[in-house]
Design a protein around this motif. Sequence first.
Motif, PDB file in Angstrom:
ATOM      1  N   ARG A 160       0.819  -1.197   0.000  1.00 10.28           N
ATOM      2  CA  ARG A 160       0.000   0.000   0.000  1.00 10.28           C
ATOM      3  C   ARG A 160       0.858   1.254   0.000  1.00 10.28           C
ATOM      4  NH1 ARG A 160      -4.035   2.603  -2.045  1.00 10.28           N
ATOM      5  NH2 ARG A 160      -5.946   2.658  -0.815  1.00 10.28           N
ATOM      6  N   ALA A 161       1.974   1.197   0.735  1.00 14.64           N
ATOM      7  CA  ALA A 161       2.856   2.353   0.796  1.00 14.64           C
ATOM      8  C   ALA A 161       3.340   2.737  -0.600  1.00 14.64           C
ATOM      9  CB  ALA A 161       4.037   2.069   1.713  1.00 14.64           C
ATOM     10  N   GLU A 162       3.550   1.724  -1.449  1.00 11.36           N
ATOM     11  CA  GLU A 162       4.028   2.023  -2.800  1.00 11.36           C
ATOM     12  C   GLU A 162       2.949   2.713  -3.628  1.00 11.36           C
ATOM     13  OE1 GLU A 162       6.557  -0.690  -4.803  1.00 11.36           O
ATOM     14  OE2 GLU A 162       7.936  -0.036  -3.223  1.00 11.36           O
ATOM     15  N   PHE A 163       1.677   2.523  -3.244  1.00 15.10           N
ATOM     16  CA  PHE A 163       0.603   3.150  -4.003  1.00 15.10           C
ATOM     17  C   PHE A 163       0.238   4.533  -3.463  1.00 15.10           C
ATOM     18  CE2 PHE A 163       0.200  -1.222  -5.323  1.00 15.10           C
ATOM     19  CZ  PHE A 163      -0.042  -1.087  -6.680  1.00 15.10           C
ATOM     20  N   VAL A 164       0.949   4.987  -2.423  1.00 14.15           N
ATOM     21  CA  VAL A 164       0.777   6.379  -2.023  1.00 14.15           C
ATOM     22  C   VAL A 164       2.083   7.137  -2.245  1.00 14.15           C
ATOM     23  CG1 VAL A 164      -1.083   5.920  -0.403  1.00 14.15           C
ATOM     24  CG2 VAL A 164       1.269   5.940   0.430  1.00 14.15           C
TER      25      VAL A 164
END
Lengths: 434, 251, 316
Positions: A222-226
């Motif tokens: 998820r961090a990569e998608f923010v």
Amino acid sequence: MSAPAPATTRHVEVAATASWTHRLRRLGVWLAAGALLLALPHVVRNPVAVPVMNQMGIAVVFALSYNMLLGQGGMLSFGHAVYFGLGGFIAAHVLNLAGPGGLYLPVPVLPLVGGLGGLLFAALFGSFSTRRAGTVFAMISLGVGELIAASSLIFDGFFGGEEGVTTNRTRAPLLLGLEFTTDRQVYYLIAGWALVAAALMYSFSRTPVGRMANAVRDNAERAEFVGYSARWVRFVSFCAAGFFAGVAGGLFAINYEILTAENLGLNASGAVLLMTYIGGIGYFVGPILGAVVFTFLQSMLSDYTGIWLLYLGIMFLATVLFVPAGLAGLIAMHLPAWRAGRLRTLAAPYALTALVALVTAAGVIGLLELVHFVVSTSPSRTTMRLFWMTVPARTLAPWLGFAAAAAAGALGVRWAAPRAAAAFAAASRPPGAP
Amino acid sequence: MTPAIELVDVHKDFGGTPIIRGVSLAIEAGTRQALIGPNGAGKSTLFNLITGKHAVSRGRIRLKGEDITGLRPYAINRRGLSRSFQVTNIFPWLSVLENVRCSVLWALGYRYSFWQRVERARDVQERADAVLEQLNLTARRHVPAGVLSYAEQRALEIGITIAGGADVILLDEPTSGMSRSETEQVVQLIREVTAGKTLVMVEHDMSVVFDLADRIAVLVYGEVIAHDTPERIRASAAVQEAYLGVPQTTG
Amino acid sequence: MLELALFSLLNGLVFGMLLFMLSSGLTLIFGMMGVLNFAHASFYMLGAYFAYTLGASVDFWPALLLAPLLVGGLGALVERFGLRRVHRFGHVAELIFTFGVAILVEEVVQLVWGRPAKSYEAPAVLDFALFRLADNAFPAYKGFMLLVAVGIFLFLFGVFTRTRAGLIIQASLTHPGMVAMLGHNVPRVFMVVFGVGSALAGLAGVIAGPVLGTFPGMAQVLGSIVFVVVVIGGLGSLTGAFIASLAIGVIQTSAVALDLSLGTTAASLGLPVDGGGALQDLWRVTIAQVAPMLPYLLLVLVLIVRPTGLFGTRET
Ligand SMILES: Nc1ncnc2c1ncn2[C@@H]1O[C@H](COP(=O)(O)OP(=O)(O)O)[C@@H](O)[C@H]1O
Ligand SMILES: [Mg+2]
């Protein structure tokens, strides 16, 4: 996404607000910590206490740096002592260059040198090991740890072979006339550095990259998608952890004036994992508690028994099995009861449980010490000192006695523990709830 | 005008099985685009390809005219595209507020900084507060995200997606598993937070689709069989046959 | 020279097969349970110590059977009352738990058997030279070790390819979770796999103790190497574990025999070597000295290039 399990190693990151009262209160905590550190050598008058406190200070910085990886970043490292040790070796070598006619480098600055050494190697090894978390990270950290440990046996020029590298802090130039000849003078240096390092590490956890370290730990995808590269977030945390481990190594070099291959080996890496975990990886103060308790036990127990590592091992396993949130978690668990003003209702059931637990512990310790005595001393010696008694170790009676104590205590725990748990549950209920 | 998203002959195989079989699609900037199709048609896979979670087997993907094929998810996100997930994908141990704050950091230019504190960053605070207010989660801000109710987690999922202010938003089944009234709230929320932006949404609830969408694309077995306005899609015989099967009642 | 190489190869084979006895259990446990068991080598150590003690009271041959059984039982208990409990806290907690078990076992061994190495010896019947190669005697006991290891290998191979249980285990290596769907009692299966894996490690300890030494540090010495083997081979892959075991076994034993250093190599090539400076050690170091580093170097390299290991499909 499942809800957090009830008994957990992590506490939830509750966002601190930026209000003035909060800031003031936090400043107060740091000031109080500073005052405590200043006063400590005057309060504790036992002469052996100062060296132990020095050791604690170093361990605190090291454990806090380790928790930047494990607790904050979700990276389980089996090789963190590499950065501690390399930082220490570099600091020791630099200290040896300092002195009249040599490098102008006063002792108080030396931990910074150790930190930069740790940072350098963390950047080197972190560049490939932080690509992934989880098992792969753990294994690479183990591999790097063994690699450095093995090379320390080969490169005598840097690691000093069997004897290690010795140094002398009194040869360095003075800064503001500060001398470091006594343990107590070194204490203030270590305490000062520990406080600064702890404050910096705390601040780091509140910065954007520190917050993202938590996010990546929780859910790297998820961090990569923010917008964040999980790898970079890990890498920055890894470098920061390496830096502070190096600072601790530098303090070690100053305090002991010697570094050996042991300081960067697998056992040293295991020890920092142990103390951090016992203290509680989900809380900032966890590693501090763990380092203090671990060092205290280590120095106390090793005076009284040859099998202190066994006791520490048992403690560690018990923590993993029964108190995964560690000492800090144990304390935090009681905050609701404290806020509700019901802590007093716990005193009686807790005391009872503690008493029977103590009996069990005494029984087990007695048995272990008996075994240790029988195995490790010559058959001609028949009596040993145990719990302020003289015990005829090679007769049946003490064995039976301690076994009975252990068994009775265990039964007592089975009876008392559920009652203590019930009392805890009752005391923790929010006020107003039925 | 350059399309917000443009797919050119995109293919994707998993272990030799073709899942996306030559999709070409242009999504105009500022429109609300629905993507519909039966289960297993490859809608989520298409999202995964656009957002960089999976690499395409063949074809090109452009975002606002720029080629983004093969870029990592974070690189694509930094170019102004953000997505939500069909299966809730949040930071379970962080508080609700932290979840939202983490999603605005990069967009507000904080990058990997370790010299300033998050709680002193006024813009982060304000943006996060505003998003929480929109999500109706202000009262739950200090609760760990993992213990929120299902509907709250779905709302947070959308919040994380839009908090950074991306102008191309991809939502994967935002209303799945919700009650009628919860669905209405979420639709209202989506309308609010995507005003003036490009929205691509996978959705099964036809009333939501026909309510929100300006354009509808129909994906069946990895191929887009129709891409048109809601009225024409409703009227299209091909869609009726391939997908809708029986006439749908809407509203 | 050729004979020496052959001899070295043979020794490497023995060591490699021994590694396989350990790594097969470790990789199986990982494949099925997702647990990288730090305590695996501790069971190996316990095998040696149990056999030493049993050997003193009964004999080597009954101990060869009894010690692994005891170790296996102990392993099953550790799974049942420890691992199963921490399972719900996640894989990191499991890893940390097994790490704690490893520490505890080492301390208990020191407590019970003391710090100095034990004179655990090969049985007298096997105390002769099987053959000689280039003036080096190859002891019959090493032949016996090889025999046991090959026997275990064939046994495992048979179980995996011929029996229902083996097929289930194989299936669950590639599709964890499938065991449950087939209606098997998963916790029981885990306990058995853990127990059998531990017993195999124990058996390795029984036969390796007399050759590699029986001392409290023996688990740590071999433990890291076994880790290297399963990670390089690919976690959960038996084929990978087999190939990596042999490779590491041969590399390590033959590297020890090589007395070359960068300095001498450069000198023999006619290159000038400047002997001073911080890097002077780099020139002096012989391959034999670097031998202990090689497995870890290999581990790090493999993980950088291929995080799944050579034959693995999964990372965690
Ligand atoms: N990572 C993957 N590996 C293998 N197959 C996949 C993967 N992701 C999706 N699939 C397959 O692709 C097909 C389409 O899935 P998906 O895109 O989730 O469909 P939809 O979202 O339209 O319901 C399914 O058959 C699914 O099994
Ligand atoms: Mg889908």
